[in-house]
Write a protein that holds these residues in place. Structure first.
Motif, PDB file in Angstrom:
ATOM      1  N   ASP A  22       0.873  -1.095  -0.107  1.00  0.00           N
ATOM      2  CA  ASP A  22       0.076  -0.044  -0.075  1.00  0.00           C
ATOM      3  C   ASP A  22       0.756   1.190  -0.027  1.00  0.00           C
ATOM      4  O   ASP A  22       1.681   1.398   0.933  1.00  0.00           O
ATOM      5  CB  ASP A  22      -0.809  -0.041   1.245  1.00  0.00           C
ATOM      6  N   GLN A  23       0.854   1.966  -1.201  1.00  0.00           N
ATOM      7  CA  GLN A  23       1.750   3.022  -1.221  1.00  0.00           C
ATOM      8  C   GLN A  23       1.252   4.178  -0.029  1.00  0.00           C
ATOM      9  O   GLN A  23       2.336   5.139   0.003  1.00  0.00           O
ATOM     10  CB  GLN A  23       1.437   3.971  -2.493  1.00  0.00           C
ATOM     11  N   PHE A  24       0.404   4.089   0.400  1.00  0.00           N
ATOM     12  CA  PHE A  24       0.003   5.169   1.587  1.00  0.00           C
ATOM     13  C   PHE A  24       0.494   4.647   3.156  1.00  0.00           C
ATOM     14  O   PHE A  24       0.230   5.035   4.101  1.00  0.00           O
ATOM     15  CB  PHE A  24      -1.418   5.339   1.849  1.00  0.00           C
ATOM     16  N   GLY A  25       1.102   3.333   3.086  1.00  0.00           N
ATOM     17  CA  GLY A  25       1.871   2.972   4.331  1.00  0.00           C
ATOM     18  C   GLY A  25       0.746   1.941   5.187  1.00  0.00           C
ATOM     19  O   GLY A  25      -0.321   1.881   4.676  1.00  0.00           O
ATOM     20  N   ALA A  26       1.192   1.795   6.302  1.00  0.00           N
ATOM     21  CA  ALA A  26       0.475   0.912   7.322  1.00  0.00           C
ATOM     22  C   ALA A  26       0.709   1.577   8.783  1.00  0.00           C
ATOM     23  O   ALA A  26       1.415   2.551   9.073  1.00  0.00           O
ATOM     24  CB  ALA A  26       1.038  -0.418   7.400  1.00  0.00           C
ATOM     25  N   ASN A  27      -0.306   1.073   9.543  1.00  0.00           N
ATOM     26  CA  ASN A  27      -0.506   1.383  10.873  1.00  0.00           C
ATOM     27  C   ASN A  27       0.705   0.660  12.033  1.00  0.00           C
ATOM     28  O   ASN A  27       0.821   1.138  12.849  1.00  0.00           O
ATOM     29  CB  ASN A  27      -1.867   1.253  11.618  1.00  0.00           C
ATOM     30  N   LEU A  28       1.259  -0.403  11.303  1.00  0.00           N
ATOM     31  CA  LEU A  28       2.182  -1.121  11.951  1.00  0.00           C
ATOM     32  C   LEU A  28       3.772  -1.160  10.961  1.00  0.00           C
ATOM     33  O   LEU A  28       3.519  -1.061   9.979  1.00  0.00           O
ATOM     34  CB  LEU A  28       1.867  -2.536  12.291  1.00  0.00           C
ATOM     35  N   PRO A  29       4.775  -1.240  11.616  1.00  0.00           N
ATOM     36  CA  PRO A  29       6.021  -1.494  10.777  1.00  0.00           C
ATOM     37  C   PRO A  29       5.976  -2.710   9.952  1.00  0.00           C
ATOM     38  O   PRO A  29       5.222  -3.814  10.377  1.00  0.00           O
ATOM     39  CB  PRO A  29       7.095  -1.369  11.763  1.00  0.00           C
ATOM     40  N   ILE A  30       6.713  -2.817   8.924  1.00  0.00           N
ATOM     41  CA  ILE A  30       6.519  -3.846   8.183  1.00  0.00           C
ATOM     42  C   ILE A  30       7.112  -5.220   8.633  1.00  0.00           C
ATOM     43  O   ILE A  30       6.729  -6.394   8.234  1.00  0.00           O
ATOM     44  CB  ILE A  30       7.312  -3.716   6.565  1.00  0.00           C
ATOM     45  N   THR A  31       8.070  -4.983   9.550  1.00  0.00           N
ATOM     46  CA  THR A  31       8.432  -6.253  10.259  1.00  0.00           C
ATOM     47  C   THR A  31       7.148  -6.820  11.009  1.00  0.00           C
ATOM     48  O   THR A  31       7.352  -8.506  11.194  1.00  0.00           O
ATOM     49  CB  THR A  31       9.593  -6.095  11.493  1.00  0.00           C
ATOM     50  N   ILE A  32       6.332  -6.089  11.740  1.00  0.00           N
ATOM     51  CA  ILE A  32       5.312  -6.859  12.264  1.00  0.00           C
ATOM     52  C   ILE A  32       4.126  -7.043  11.325  1.00  0.00           C
ATOM     53  O   ILE A  32       3.529  -8.280  11.431  1.00  0.00           O
ATOM     54  CB  ILE A  32       4.653  -5.944  13.449  1.00  0.00           C
ATOM     55  N   ARG A  33       3.678  -6.100  10.259  1.00  0.00           N
ATOM     56  CA  ARG A  33       2.463  -6.495   9.484  1.00  0.00           C
ATOM     57  C   ARG A  33       3.017  -7.517   8.591  1.00  0.00           C
ATOM     58  O   ARG A  33       2.083  -8.278   8.398  1.00  0.00           O
ATOM     59  CB  ARG A  33       2.419  -5.146   8.812  1.00  0.00           C
ATOM     60  N   TYR A  34       4.101  -7.640   8.244  1.00  0.00           N
ATOM     61  CA  TYR A  34       4.625  -8.857   7.098  1.00  0.00           C
ATOM     62  C   TYR A  34       4.386 -10.184   8.075  1.00  0.00           C
ATOM     63  O   TYR A  34       4.171 -11.174   7.315  1.00  0.00           O
ATOM     64  CB  TYR A  34       5.817  -8.629   6.559  1.00  0.00           C
ATOM     65  N   ALA A  35       4.772 -10.230   9.239  1.00  0.00           N
ATOM     66  CA  ALA A  35       4.856 -11.191  10.128  1.00  0.00           C
ATOM     67  C   ALA A  35       3.349 -11.742  10.276  1.00  0.00           C
ATOM     68  O   ALA A  35       3.195 -12.838  10.259  1.00  0.00           O
ATOM     69  CB  ALA A  35       5.558 -11.106  11.498  1.00  0.00           C
ATOM     70  N   GLU A  36       2.386 -10.776  10.446  1.00  0.00           N
ATOM     71  CA  GLU A  36       0.988 -11.072  10.540  1.00  0.00           C
ATOM     72  C   GLU A  36       0.701 -11.866   9.218  1.00  0.00           C
ATOM     73  O   GLU A  36      -0.188 -12.843   9.151  1.00  0.00           O
ATOM     74  CB  GLU A  36       0.236 -10.116  11.025  1.00  0.00           C
ATOM     75  N   ASP A  37       0.999 -11.113   7.966  1.00  0.00           N
ATOM     76  CA  ASP A  37       0.622 -11.797   6.805  1.00  0.00           C
ATOM     77  C   ASP A  37       1.029 -13.040   6.481  1.00  0.00           C
ATOM     78  O   ASP A  37       0.557 -13.923   6.157  1.00  0.00           O
ATOM     79  CB  ASP A  37       1.020 -10.623   5.646  1.00  0.00           C
ATOM     80  N   ILE A  38       2.383 -13.369   6.919  1.00  0.00           N
ATOM     81  CA  ILE A  38       3.108 -14.667   6.537  1.00  0.00           C
ATOM     82  C   ILE A  38       2.355 -15.749   7.660  1.00  0.00           C
ATOM     83  O   ILE A  38       1.963 -16.918   7.242  1.00  0.00           O
ATOM     84  CB  ILE A  38       4.507 -14.673   7.122  1.00  0.00           C
ATOM     85  N   ALA A  39       2.125 -15.291   8.697  1.00  0.00           N
ATOM     86  CA  ALA A  39       1.199 -16.279   9.817  1.00  0.00           C
ATOM     87  C   ALA A  39      -0.121 -16.669   8.981  1.00  0.00           C
ATOM     88  O   ALA A  39      -0.634 -17.705   9.374  1.00  0.00           O
ATOM     89  CB  ALA A  39       1.231 -15.487  11.290  1.00  0.00           C
ATOM     90  N   ASP A  40      -0.845 -15.639   8.555  1.00  0.00           N
ATOM     91  CA  ASP A  40      -1.870 -15.706   7.908  1.00  0.00           C
ATOM     92  C   ASP A  40      -2.011 -16.873   6.820  1.00  0.00           C
ATOM     93  O   ASP A  40      -2.768 -17.747   6.511  1.00  0.00           O
ATOM     94  CB  ASP A  40      -2.709 -14.657   7.477  1.00  0.00           C
ATOM     95  N   ILE A  41      -1.044 -16.630   6.016  1.00  0.00           N
ATOM     96  CA  ILE A  41      -0.686 -17.629   4.724  1.00  0.00           C
ATOM     97  C   ILE A  41      -0.469 -19.069   5.208  1.00  0.00           C
ATOM     98  O   ILE A  41      -1.015 -19.930   4.696  1.00  0.00           O
ATOM     99  CB  ILE A  41       0.260 -17.152   4.003  1.00  0.00           C
ATOM    100  N   VAL A  42       0.420 -19.018   6.323  1.00  0.00           N
ATOM    101  CA  VAL A  42       0.599 -20.321   6.905  1.00  0.00           C
ATOM    102  C   VAL A  42      -0.339 -21.100   7.604  1.00  0.00           C
ATOM    103  O   VAL A  42      -0.736 -22.358   7.274  1.00  0.00           O
ATOM    104  CB  VAL A  42       1.804 -20.309   7.868  1.00  0.00           C
ATOM    105  N   GLU A  43      -1.104 -20.468   8.521  1.00  0.00           N
ATOM    106  CA  GLU A  43      -2.412 -20.977   8.865  1.00  0.00           C
ATOM    107  C   GLU A  43      -3.512 -21.387   8.024  1.00  0.00           C
ATOM    108  O   GLU A  43      -3.964 -22.359   8.329  1.00  0.00           O
ATOM    109  CB  GLU A  43      -2.829 -19.989   9.948  1.00  0.00           C
TER     110      GLU A  43
END
Length: 436
Positions: free
Chosen positions: A385-406
């Motif tokens: 998202d070009q407008f950024g996120a409410n969380l740093p990518i280290t945490i936001r992407y970790a949540e995305d990865i966990a979502d994919i795995v689960e």
């Protein structure tokens, strides 16, 4: 009862679009890419050509064609001349089109071999919001898992976002830039980074884990951990994961190995790190502390800081002088020698804000406010998202990865696909952000 606290304003991050020239910056991602191209276009890239495989149900052909035309040829003044021009590439084209005979899971599974045979650089797969939420029979998660394990980067496109009458609709001039940036990153590119040349940190490692209860009822909980490495400017470097296990000690040892491996990959590609920060949204444990000890033994003079980024607390930050009630972004409230709150949400343009700050606890010698600044910076390098996120990518992407795995494990448990969760990410995808 509300409390008044002293807050300091962190520096507002800006985006950088040139590897060799730190003055090439812009506060708006789309404008910066249009004017200057991506961050890595000023240096030699391993790729300047790319071909895409378009995958969609036959009944969605008009939606897919409209999207394809916009992606390749351009759309509006925001993305005027298409992918080649936007990312300063030589030749970009749709190499193959694979049509799906329906919208059910089996119809999608029937075309996986065709996608592999196409042998293009990335598969762009059309699904829907409803498909994403089907759980055990989700084409979205099944295709993501099968292509990832086969070593094929994939970009999922939710057709709802293209349709004006859908509640999920997104204006194409903004959607196309977001998706194009994800595609470019999965080709191996770096769309933009944060401009922070004075950062005291070389390497940031985001740590996460996925906990899954096998079977629909009961079953044994499996835990899988992962570590993603980023340069301090937000450029992605490496992904590593543990094997799924029911043993806490095995999990701890493997996660320690993953963190150390991430640092070793940085040393191979750049130079031995001098300052490493580990971000974890789970409480800091033995895996992180053991990794710190090993890294300090392996690299002379390295400083390793462990940081816990907690968003599950009850603290909320408001500003009663603003009509939204939300505070400014980038506020830092120090509450102790090694802890405080950093407001990465707050009032935002174009995206919903949040009153929930990150509760930061640090173990290490680097100043806590400097760690907070890095956290705030990494909110602006969210390539989804070009407008950024409410969380740093280290945490936001970790949540995305966990979502994919689960969700992969859900589909796999149903027996509809066969994916070895320990080999979900093919080795050739580990140095690209496959999870976008």
């Amino acid at each position: 009862m509300p409390r008044r606290l002293h807050a300091e304003q962190l520096e507002t991050p800006t985006h950088r679009f040139d590897y060799t020239n730190p003055s090439i910056t812009d506060s708006i991602v789309g404008r910066g890419l249009g004017n200057y191209g991506p961050f890595d276009s000023s240096i030699s890239r391993d790729f300047t050509d790319a071909t895409f495989t378009m995958v969609y149900p036959e009944s969605w052909e008009s939606d897919a064609q409209r999207f394809q035309d916009a992606l390749i040829d351009g759309h509006s003044t925001y993305y005027p001349n298409g992918f080649e021009s936007f990312f300063r590439m030589d030749n970009v084209a749709v190499g193959n089109t694979v049509t799906v005979d329906g919208t059910d899971l089996n119809a999608y599974l029937d075309v996986v071999d065709h996608i592999q045979a196409a042998d293009d650089d990335i598969a762009i797969v059309f699904t829907s919001h409803e498909m994403r939420t089907r759980g055990y029979r989700s084409p979205y998660w099944a295709m993501k898992a099968l292509l990832t394990s086969a070593g094929i980067p994939s970009q999922m496109v939710l057709v709802d976002k293209l349709r004006r009458r859908s509640p999920h609709h997104v204006d194409l001039q903004y959607l196309i830039v977001n998706i194009a940036c994800q595609v470019y990153a999965k080709l191996g590119g770096t769309p933009w980074v944060v401009n922070r040349p004075s950062s005291p940190v070389d390497l940031i490692i985001g740590v996460g884990k996925s906990e899954y209860q096998s079977g629909r009822v009961g079953g044994v909980e499996r835990t899988l951990g992962f570590a993603s490495a980023y340069q301090s400017n937000g450029a992605f470097l490496w992904f590593d994961a543990t094997q799924a296990t029911t043993s806490h000690s095995t999990f701890t040892d493997q996660l320690t190995d993953s963190i150390v491996t991430a640092a070793e990959k940085y040393a191979e590609r750049e130079m031995p790190p001098e300052n490493i920060v580990v971000h974890s949204y789970k409480r800091i444990g033995d895996a992180e502390r053991n990794a710190k000890d090993r890294l300090e033994d392996e690299f002379d003079g390295v400083d390793v800081v462990l940081s816990h980024l907690n968003t599950t607390h009850d603290f909320r930050l408001y500003d009663d002088t603003d009509s939204s009630g939300l505070s400014e972004r980038g506020l830092w409230i120090q509450t102790g020698e090694n802890k405080g709150f950093v407001m990465t949400g707050g009032r935002r343009d174009y995206r919903p804000g949040s009153p929930v700050p990150i509760e930061l606890t640090v173990e290490g010698d680097t100043a806590t406010q400097a760690i907070a600044q890095g956290i705030y910076d990494l909110c602006s390098v969210y390539w989804k998202d070009q407008f950024g996120a409410n969380l740093p990518i280290t945490i936001r992407y970790a949540e995305d990865i966990a979502d994919i795995v689960e969700n992969t494990q859900k589909v796999d448990d149903e027996g509809l696909i066969s994916v070895d969760i320990d080999r979900l990410v093919h080795p050739r995808l580990r140095d690209i952000p496959w999870f976008l």
